[in-house]
Write an enzyme that holds these catalytic residues in place. Structure first.
Site, PDB file in Angstrom:
ATOM      1  N   HIS A   3     -25.378  52.486  85.204  1.00 32.88           N
ATOM      2  CA  HIS A   3     -24.339  51.649  85.811  1.00 32.88           C
ATOM      3  C   HIS A   3     -23.935  52.187  87.189  1.00 32.88           C
ATOM      4  O   HIS A   3     -23.979  51.467  88.196  1.00 32.88           O
ATOM      5  CB  HIS A   3     -23.119  51.616  84.871  1.00 32.88           C
ATOM      6  CG  HIS A   3     -21.957  50.847  85.390  1.00 32.88           C
ATOM      7  ND1 HIS A   3     -21.633  49.588  84.941  1.00 32.88           N
ATOM      8  CD2 HIS A   3     -21.015  51.155  86.331  1.00 32.88           C
ATOM      9  CE1 HIS A   3     -20.559  49.152  85.595  1.00 32.88           C
ATOM     10  NE2 HIS A   3     -20.153  50.080  86.436  1.00 32.88           N
ATOM     11  N   GLU A   4     -23.577  53.469  87.229  1.00 33.53           N
ATOM     12  CA  GLU A   4     -23.135  54.049  88.504  1.00 33.53           C
ATOM     13  C   GLU A   4     -24.275  54.072  89.518  1.00 33.53           C
ATOM     14  O   GLU A   4     -24.062  53.916  90.715  1.00 33.53           O
ATOM     15  CB  GLU A   4     -22.559  55.451  88.306  1.00 33.53           C
ATOM     16  CG  GLU A   4     -21.290  55.496  87.457  1.00 33.53           C
ATOM     17  CD  GLU A   4     -20.200  54.535  87.928  1.00 33.53           C
ATOM     18  OE1 GLU A   4     -20.140  54.221  89.130  1.00 33.53           O
ATOM     19  OE2 GLU A   4     -19.406  54.082  87.072  1.00 33.53           O
TER      20      GLU A   4
ATOM     21  N   HIS B 107     -26.648  49.711  95.589  1.00 36.34           N
ATOM     22  CA  HIS B 107     -25.953  48.758  96.459  1.00 36.34           C
ATOM     23  C   HIS B 107     -25.567  49.449  97.771  1.00 36.34           C
ATOM     24  O   HIS B 107     -25.645  48.859  98.852  1.00 36.34           O
ATOM     25  CB  HIS B 107     -24.700  48.258  95.722  1.00 36.34           C
ATOM     26  CG  HIS B 107     -24.207  46.921  96.155  1.00 36.34           C
ATOM     27  ND1 HIS B 107     -23.090  46.336  95.619  1.00 36.34           N
ATOM     28  CD2 HIS B 107     -24.662  46.037  97.077  1.00 36.34           C
ATOM     29  CE1 HIS B 107     -22.889  45.160  96.192  1.00 36.34           C
ATOM     30  NE2 HIS B 107     -23.826  44.960  97.087  1.00 36.34           N
TER      31      HIS B 107
ATOM     32  N   HIS C 270     -24.431  50.811  91.342  1.00 39.27           N
ATOM     33  CA  HIS C 270     -23.523  50.822  92.503  1.00 39.27           C
ATOM     34  C   HIS C 270     -24.173  51.625  93.634  1.00 39.27           C
ATOM     35  O   HIS C 270     -24.084  51.266  94.811  1.00 39.27           O
ATOM     36  CB  HIS C 270     -22.200  51.519  92.151  1.00 39.27           C
ATOM     37  CG  HIS C 270     -21.251  50.698  91.345  1.00 39.27           C
ATOM     38  ND1 HIS C 270     -20.882  49.417  91.691  1.00 39.27           N
ATOM     39  CD2 HIS C 270     -20.554  50.990  90.207  1.00 39.27           C
ATOM     40  CE1 HIS C 270     -20.007  48.954  90.802  1.00 39.27           C
ATOM     41  NE2 HIS C 270     -19.792  49.890  89.885  1.00 39.27           N
TER      42      HIS C 270
END
Length: 676
Positions: free
Chosen positions: A464-465, A471, A468
């Site tokens: 998940h991290e 991105h 990010h």
């Protein structure tokens, strides 16, 4: 010489001393003010270039200093840093207001904004102009002098209250220790957790025994596995009552003040509530839409949640004669039921998820999807010896980004997991300045006998991290304030949540899920069980997330002026989502850092909103193949590289060819049957 005031590329952590920060902030603010004054003193007519673009690239040294300082305050803080934060936060808030309430500057911005249709701007330039104009109007530039003054007071006070709120939670977390000296009290706990608890006791100066704390890697295994119901209750009560003891660390007054100040600020700016103000700049647009969205999911999830809760109650009664299931029983009996239904528990899975292998796995997934290579380097300065540093390259060996990774709990590190950056990406004078991105987590550390072995939940958190992180790393925009994760808040969770899907796929797991002792790849039946158990208690999980979203909206979507009792107000907000009996001694709001300290006020719904986007997006990958290059390239091109340069729904439609459907999420969660 102050290292923060010399030009630097990578943050010069080893050279920075605490006493450097405040003088650096003061100097950088003065320099940034001088840059602003140069814009307002310009005698040429306002243009996009001499006003909007010049403003965009002003204050860069201040931005860098802020990112270094506040990242340290989250990941490697101490009392001195916290004290500096209390001193500089109001100054920064005042500085921000000096800019947004600068009439001469706003006149120039307004002049450019009013002729925007005649300026032949690119899409990104239009977005920047719109964002810049709104950042002024939404911060009071159109207000009268007395209202501007009040706005400044509100912002200065709010920034202090938010810091105090966070410091209280950290102090509460660090203060609590459960020191056990009878080994029978650890019955049910896995060996790795016992060993970690023994190490914790030693590190806290105890000669013998085991120490359980409120940090997740200590707290969660105890709640999940410890047979001793009374000790689970004690720990659960300590965790659930952070900031709710009526002492100097109590957060009730802070919350009431924060909520009231936010409401007053929204009213000053002409908005009905804080939620109306916030949601104007979100995909959801209005509080009504958010409530509609949350209630639609609540209607679908509640019957499933109630069925699941009844099943859990019956199971606990049958197993241990528990007459009334309490909050401190949930994780324990859920884990037991999960083992019964799926013959699967974290302890079976953990040997396949050695931290280094999972990191390698997420890098391999990034390579197969986006052609990225990660090379660990040792010549980059870091703020703690545990931090790992990587240089990231694309398939053509072009430098893409710097990546910092910091994975284990420490006394000076706040709980949870997050992605942040030490330097944004932008383009200027023909050069593409690449970003410096960081992932910070709190995973189970290695012990004397075992390496760091992750629970499956920690594996999905890492992915998940890292989503990010991608991105941020793949950002490719002209302007720093539109780069990377600088997107609408209910869009920012799409890249992170979509990455979690690869953790459930055989093709991806085979790349990294190898037994840390034998090297054996995770057996297929375990992969199958992971997939089958993925929707276990999904109704209850959904209800829990919705309860947080509804609590957030109740604090920020109505006038809080007459609220006097934090707990009573919270209980009312939770009325439709409650499954467990009420515990008067606990309070969620007093430790709800996402909305009272972080940036999620009126935005907690966005986790579920982004789940709709991610379920719909991953359905596209599944359709074409989870490592399909064409779909991956579209996702990279239209989502990951574009940052906030266009409206999120426009970008999403370009990637997917259509708007997302809520059914994709409900199907994946097993809350409705697949069509056809």
């Amino acid at each position: 010489m102050n290292p923060l005031l010399s030009p630097f590329d990578t943050a010069p952590f080893s050279k920075i001393k605490n006493e450097h920060f405040k003088p650096a902030f003061l100097q950088a603010m003065d320099d940034a003010r001088a840059e602003i004054n140069a814009i307002t003193a310009n005698t040429e007519p306002p243009s996009f270039k001499n006003t909007i673009e010049t403003l965009e690239f002003s204050g860069q040294q201040l931005d860098r200093i802020s990112s270094v300082f506040f990242n340290l305050n989250s990941a490697e803080t101490n009392e001195e840093i916290q004290k500096i934060a209390q001193e500089v936060s109001p100054l920064l808030s005042e500085f921000g207001n000096d800019i947004t309430l600068n009439e001469e500057l706003f006149k120039r911005i307004k002049a450019v904004y009013e002729q925007k249709d005649a300026l032949n701007l690119s899409v990104e330039q239009k977005t920047l102009l719109d964002k810049r104009y709104k950042s002024f109007s939404r911060n009071g530039a159109n207000l009268s002098e007395d209202k501007k003054k009040r706005l400044r007071e509100i912002d200065a006070e709010s920034s202090k209250l938010k810091l105090q709120f966070g410091e209280n939670i950290l102090a509460e977390t660090n203060k609590y220790q459960m020191h056990l000296t009878n080994e029978a009290d650890l019955d049910g706990l896995p060996d790795g957790s016992k060993e970690a608890a023994a190490q914790m006791a030693t590190s806290k100066g105890k000669e013998a025994g085991w120490m359980i704390t409120l940090d997740y890697p200590s707290y969660i295994p105890f709640m999940k596995y410890a047979k001793n119901r009374e000790l689970r209750k004690e720990l659960s009560m300590a965790f659930g009552s952070k900031g709710f003891h009526g002492d100097e660390l109590d957060n009730q007054k802070n919350i009431l003040k924060i909520a009231k100040l936010r409401h007053e600020r929204a009213n000053l700016l002409g908005y009905k509530t804080h939620a109306h103000f916030v949601l104007e700049e979100r995909m959801a647009e209005t509080p009504e839409k958010v409530h509609e969205f949350l209630n639609e999911l609540l209607e679908k999830a509640k019957p499933a949640a109630e069925r699941e809760f009844k099943q859990l109650e019956d199971f606990a009664k049958e197993l241990d004669g528990i007459d009334r299931l309490e909050k401190w029983d949930g994780s324990y009996y859920s884990e037991k039921l999960k083992q019964k239904l799926f013959s699967l528990d974290d302890e079976q899975l953990k040997p396949y998820f050695k931290l280094e292998n999972v990191i390698d796995g997420v890098f391999k997934v990034a390579d197969k999807l986006f052609g990225l290579q990660f090379e660990e380097v040792s010549d980059i300065d870091k703020y703690h010896e545990e931090v790992k540093t990587f240089k990231v390259y694309d398939a053509e060996k072009n430098f893409v980004s710097l990546f910092y990774a910091d994975f284990h709990p420490r006394a000076g590190k706040r709980g949870g997991a997050w992605m942040t950056s030490f330097k944004s990406q932008w383009k200027k004078d023909g050069e593409n300045i690449r970003p410096h991105i960081s992932n910070v987590c709190n995973f189970t550390p290695s012990t004397e006998s075992k390496p760091s072995l992750l629970t499956f939940n920690e594996v999905t958190t890492l992915f998940h991290e890292f989503g990010h992180g991608l991105h941020g790393m793949l950002a490719n925009t002209t302007y720093p304030s539109l780069s990377g994760t600088s997107v609408y808040w209910d869009f920012v969770e799409l890249p992170s949540q979509v990455m979690e899907n690869w953790c459930y796929e055989k093709e991806a797991l085979e790349l990294f899920a190898k037994h840390y002792e034998t090297g054996e790849i995770i057996p297929m039946e375990l992969v199958q069980k992971i997939k089958e158990s993925a929707t276990f208690q999904e109704g209850m999980q959904t209800l829990r997330q919705l309860s947080f979203g509804l609590l957030d909206m109740s604090w920020h979507g109505a006038d809080p002026t007459n609220i006097t009792d934090v707990k009573a107000y919270e209980t009312k907000a939770f009325a439709d989502t409650n499954l467990y009996p009420e515990t008067p001694e606990t309070c969620m709001s007093t430790a709800f850092a996402h909305i009272f300290q972080g940036g999620y006020s009126s935005g907690y719904y966005s986790y579920k909103w982004a789940e709709v986007l991610d379920a719909d997006a991953f359905a596209y990958f599944k359709e074409k193949g989870i490592f399909n290059k064409e779909v991956a390239n579209k996702f990279k091109e239209h989502v990951l590289t574009k940052g906030g340069t266009e409206k999120p729904m426009v970008l999403y439609r370009r990637f997917r060819g259509a708007e997302p459907k809520v059914e994709a999420l409900l199907e994946r969660a097993g809350l409705i049957k697949k069509a056809g």
